[in-house]
Design an enzyme around this catalytic site. Structure first.
Site, PDB file in Angstrom:
ATOM      1  NE  ARG A  69      -5.988   1.793  -0.568  1.00  0.00           N
ATOM      2  CZ  ARG A  69      -6.290   2.471   0.515  1.00  0.00           C
ATOM      3  NH1 ARG A  69      -5.501   2.430   1.569  1.00  0.00           N
ATOM      4  NH2 ARG A  69      -7.401   3.184   0.567  1.00  0.00           N
TER       5      ARG A  69
ATOM      6  CD  GLU B 213      -8.160   0.387   3.539  1.00  0.00           C
ATOM      7  OE1 GLU B 213      -7.351   0.624   4.460  1.00  0.00           O
ATOM      8  OE2 GLU B 213      -8.698   1.282   2.874  1.00  0.00           O
TER       9      GLU B 213
ATOM     10  CG  HIS C 177     -11.945   4.921   1.860  1.00  0.00           C
ATOM     11  ND1 HIS C 177     -12.458   6.067   2.400  1.00  0.00           N
ATOM     12  CD2 HIS C 177     -10.616   4.943   2.112  1.00  0.00           C
ATOM     13  CE1 HIS C 177     -11.489   6.779   2.951  1.00  0.00           C
ATOM     14  NE2 HIS C 177     -10.352   6.110   2.783  1.00  0.00           N
TER      15      HIS C 177
ATOM     16  NE  ARG D  14      -7.227  13.151   1.448  1.00  0.00           N
ATOM     17  CZ  ARG D  14      -7.514  11.866   1.333  1.00  0.00           C
ATOM     18  NH1 ARG D  14      -8.678  11.482   0.826  1.00  0.00           N
ATOM     19  NH2 ARG D  14      -6.660  10.955   1.726  1.00  0.00           N
TER      20      ARG D  14
ATOM     21  CG  ASN E 147      -1.885   1.045   1.319  1.00  0.00           C
ATOM     22  OD1 ASN E 147      -1.830   1.987   0.538  1.00  0.00           O
ATOM     23  ND2 ASN E 147      -2.816   0.929   2.251  1.00  0.00           N
TER      24      ASN E 147
END
Ligand code: ADP
Length: 391
Positions: A94, A379, A181, A241, A15
């Site tokens: 990922r 994940e 996501h 963000r 990742n």
């Protein structure tokens, strides 16, 4: 080891972020053998830490990496000499954006061309992910690599959810809602299918609340709406963000500050969110500690929770009701205060939190008709599962 012998026998997952790389090695029976983190790539005082299956630190060293290639070369060199050594039979990556690619795929030259063409769509993340794939190709030659996309889970979102009200020229060029996501949402849905299969087929909202935060409305196992949009910048307020903005603000910033694209990107992606409102930290745990002393920290938490509640209502509207709400990721899994504050006043929708169960962290924290769950996302394991299934 040839890919044909690759079940869950030693799959490496990668990742790759802008300045860090997270790695995991999964063995048979989804056993986590090694977890690692390379930090501050391209910056002074980098570090490479790794833990074994028992969580014991097996490597902890300061090491500066000029770029991703150097970091990955260090990583694979170290892995070769580690107990999992030569057993890596596949690498799962990922990848933030798949464009029109709708499912995990084995990486070949054509896929690399597609990813390179997508760089303008995901300039924050994709270039680092492409570098990671290229570097692993040379350091683990012949080992199959698989790309697992954050966008795939949302591929079948209806047109009405995907469409932005902008001129057709842009929509034709691919400016639509993709959603992100997806690996986290897929993992949660697979696990929910095991623990509560009936409700997993119903109307589910998943709140992935971490540094990056988003929510997804899932109907019959499929994503029908999500808060992030064309990029992971939209939707909920995040650590640095903005989340959704009145687009007029961007025009105002461009005109008054004369920003170029990179400066604007910097402000929206890295100088906004919790960090900007609080002026203290982008980290929710820090802000919760400070909120009694700092009105700005309190405001940042309130705005975060209020926006999350607003989007929760919107997604329940898209679903025509809600049967299950799942909280996940760093904040969702660990902060009873944030969960309770998001759910304040939501009893009218059947969302009632049991404060004691909430403090204990679940797995079920509701006392009303809607099941509210706290679930740990993974994940990395989802990437390993996809990689094993594909090969
Ligand atoms: P990322 O998007 O980088 O994967 P994570 O899912 O790890 O992020 O979430 C990180 C966020 O979770 C940080 O804001 C951190 O403060 C928050 N967090 C972790 N533990 C707690 C806690 N006990 N209470 C409140 N917030 C927490």
């Amino acid at each position: 080891m040839p890919a044909s012998e690759c079940t869950m026998a030693n799959i490496l997952t990668i990742n790759s972020g802008s300045s860090s790389i997270k790695l995991s090695v999964y063995g048979a029976g989804e056993r986590l053998l090694i977890k690692g983190l390379l930090e501050r790539i391209g910056l002074p005082e980098g570090a490479f830490s790794a833990w074994d299956s028992e969580g014991a630190l097996i490597r902890n060293g300061r090491l500066s990496f000029p770029d991703h290639a150097a970091a990955l070369s260090e990583l694979t060199g170290w892995l070769r000499n580690s107990p999992v050594g030569n057993g890596i039979c596949a690498v799962g990556h990922r990848v933030v954006h798949g464009g029109r690619i709708t499912a995990p795929q084995k990486i070949d030259a054509a896929m690399m061309d597609s990813l390179r063409a997508l760089k303008p769509f995901a300039a924050e993340h994709l270039p680092h992910e492409i570098k990671a794939i290229e570097a692993l190709e040379s350091s683990l030659p012949g080992v199959a690599q698989v790309a697992c996309f954050d966008t795939s889970f949302h591929t079948n979102m209806p047109e009405v959810a995907r469409t932005f009200a902008i001129p057709e020229e842009f929509r034709r060029a691919g400016v639509v809602r993709y959603g992100f996501h997806g690996l986290s949402y897929e993992y949660i849905m697979e696990e929910l299918g095991k623990t509560d299969p009936e409700r997993a087929k119903g109307r589910v909202v998943i709140a992935h609340l971490g540094n990056g935060s988003s929510m997804c409305a899932v109907l019959n196992g499929m994503s029908i709406e999500t808060t992030m949009g064309f990029t992971p910048l939209g939707g909920l307020v995040m650590s640095t963000r903005t989340g959704d903005l009145d687009p007029g603000i961007i025009v105002y910033m461009l005109k008054t500050k004369k920003y170029g694209a990179d400066e604007l990107n910097e402000v929206l992606n890295r100088a906004s969110g919790l960090k900007a409102i609080s002026g203290i930290s982008s980290d929710m745990a820090d802000l919760l500690r400070e909120e009694n002393r700092s009105a700005k920290a309190a405001l940042a938490i309130n705005v975060y929770c209020y926006q999350a509640r607003k989007f929760l209502g919107a997604l329940a509207g898209a679903l025509g009701g809600i049967d299950t709400l799942v909280f996940t990721a760093g904040i969702g899994e660990n902060s009873p205060q944030v969960r309770e504050r998001i759910l304040e006043g939501m009893g009218f929708m059947g969302l009632e939190v049991d404060s004691e169960k909430n403090l204990l962290g679940g797995p079920v924290i509701s006392k009303g008709p809607v099941a509210i769950r706290v679930m740990k996302t993974n994940e990395e394991l989802m990437i390993a599962r996809h990689t094993a299934r594909l090969l």
